[in-house]
Design an enzyme around this catalytic site. Structure first.
Site, PDB file in Angstrom:
ATOM      1  N   GLY A  46       0.818  -1.207   0.000  1.00  0.00           N
ATOM      2  CA  GLY A  46       0.000   0.000   0.000  1.00  0.00           C
ATOM      3  C   GLY A  46       0.847   1.250   0.000  1.00  0.00           C
ATOM      4  O   GLY A  46       2.052   1.186  -0.261  1.00  0.00           O
ATOM      5  N   ASN A  47       0.215   2.377   0.267  1.00  0.00           N
ATOM      6  CA  ASN A  47       0.965   3.633   0.337  1.00  0.00           C
ATOM      7  C   ASN A  47       0.370   4.530   1.414  1.00  0.00           C
ATOM      8  O   ASN A  47      -0.636   4.183   2.028  1.00  0.00           O
ATOM      9  CB  ASN A  47       0.986   4.312  -1.040  1.00  0.00           C
ATOM     10  CG  ASN A  47      -0.411   4.620  -1.536  1.00  0.00           C
ATOM     11  OD1 ASN A  47      -1.123   5.426  -0.960  1.00  0.00           O
ATOM     12  ND2 ASN A  47      -0.828   3.920  -2.596  1.00  0.00           N
TER      13      ASN A  47
END
Ligand code: CTP
Length: 396
Positions: free
Chosen positions: A203-204
């Site tokens: 993810g980020n």
């Protein structure tokens, strides 16, 4: 400002809205309907607003309140707006203080409806909402969720914090008309998650705050807004339809479907460029065989795809991209604008606590027409409003 309160159970949520407004320094005159007082009594409104509260036109007649309250207001915000109240407003009836106020107000007027789904969807209500919008009022679509009883659906009053945000956004535009009224816009927000196994993902750091600000400000300017949200844990902005997605593939599918019939699309989501080649169905166990390196495959570029299919799917649509850059911000931004082919690219410098998760943001907006617009550091709502200004200039 005037807080009009209709006779719906959601009137109790308007107390919290009133509290937020007065605490932030707004002078609020509450004008409930007689039915609203069956849900929340006059002393509550009077105590929270510090102003007298009446429902009829026969109190304090020497001060001509049925005309003066509307004339003096900078904003009339009706929450909750019932089906009955909007029908009266659409027909121009004036049989109590609130409906008189709505007829005499020349300032922006916002309705935040709350009712059962059947009432919201009824052709009579649809026609009344359309009439009010065509006359320049902002009518925020109700939220989806639990209604009065055990049932759920569209019809909930949005959360008071988001109504407060909407009121402030409309107020700060002064007498400006809702310039996105009649336009449908789609905004993506948040960050995608690419599954490794059922409990882990790539993810980020995107919080979704900038995308939510874009959706919120568009709704306050009268737009019909769809927000495609990837893994965001923020309250739904008032008046916005939220579609939830997880991965880049889901986001791509939702954007392709939602972009149809929209005049503008803003891709503020942080989309994962790569996903694991394999996502296993069972949790990878520590005790099992070591999983080895995670092999990645590139995701499709959603923004570039929307641009590529524009001519056939949505001719004339304005497409806005975002660019997150840590180095050579402007040079990388120009190259990215060229590569993606969108109309506007909002270039953010990220890293070092900037942009991701922060309350403030700053950007340079590059236009395909060569324009360069500097947006100084400020709240994400301010940046969003500036982006919509640039979009409005490009609308057909
Ligand atoms: N974007 C997209 N699909 C992807 C990657 C990015 O639609 N698979 C969109 C983002 O929503 C954003 C814009 O493209 O509007 C730029 O995203 P950014 O991450 O800055 O650029 P990338 O194309 O990923 O390029 P790089 O990572 O090399 O900077």
């Amino acid at each position: 400002m005037v807080l009009g309160v209709g006779g719906g159970i959601a009137a109790y949520k308007a107390c919290e809205l009133l509290r937020r407004l007065t605490e932030s320094g707004h002078r609020v005159r509450v004008v409930p309907t007689a039915e609203a007082l069956r849900f929340v009594g006059e002393p509550t409104w009077a105590a929270l607003s510090g102003q007298p509260v009446t429902t009829g036109v026969w109190d304090g007649v020497d001060e001509v309140p049925h005309v003066r309250i509307g004339q003096e207001a900078d904003l009339v915000f009706v929450a909750p707006a019932t089906a009955n109240l909007m029908a009266k407003a659409a027909a121009g009836l004036a049989d109590d203080l609130l409906t008189n106020t709505l007829l005499t107000a020349r300032c922006p007027v916002v309705f935040a409806p709350a009712m059962h789904t059947e009432m919201w969807e009824h052709p009579a209500t649809r026609a009344n909402v359309a009439t009010l919008r065509a006359r320049g009022a902002v009518v925020l679509d109700p939220a989806v969720g639990r209604l009065t009883g055990a049932d759920s659906g569209r019809g909930r009053l949005p959360e008071p914090s988001e109504l407060f945000a909407a009121a402030r956004l409309v107020l700060r535009r002064g007498a400006a008309a809702p310039d996105l009224a009649g336009h449908r816009v789609v905004v993506s927000a948040g960050g995608t998650r690419e599954a490794i196994d059922p409990v882990r993902f790539l993810g980020n750091h995107s919080s979704g705050k900038q995308g939510y600000a874009l959706a919120r400000t568009a709704a306050a300017r009268g737009a019909d807004v769809t927000l495609v949200a990837a893994n965001v844990s923020l309250p739904d902005p008032a008046g916005v339809r939220v579609v939830r997605v997880g991965s880049a593939a889901e986001l791509a599918e939702a954007m392709e479907a939602e972009r149809r019939g929209a005049e503008a699309v803003v891709m503020s989501a942080a989309v994962a460029d790569f996903r694991p080649v394999r996502s296993v169905a069972s949790k990878i166990k520590k005790s099992g065989e070591a999983p080895g390196p995670i092999e990645l495959v590139e995701n499709p570029d959603v923004l570039a795809g929307l641009v590529a299919s524009r001519a056939s799917e949505a001719p004339g649509q304005t497409i806005v991209g975002f660019a997150a850059e840590t180095d050579d911000v402007l040079a990388n931004g120009r190259a990215k604008l060229e590569r993606k082919g969108c109309d506007l690219l909002v270039v953010n410098q990220v890293g070092g606590g900037r942009a991701f998760g922060a309350e403030d943001n700053q950007a340079v907006v590059l236009g395909a027409d060569g324009s360069v617009t500097d947006i100084p550091t400020g709240p994400k709502d301010d940046l969003a409003d500036r982006v919509w200004d640039l979009v409005v200039e490009r609308l057909p």
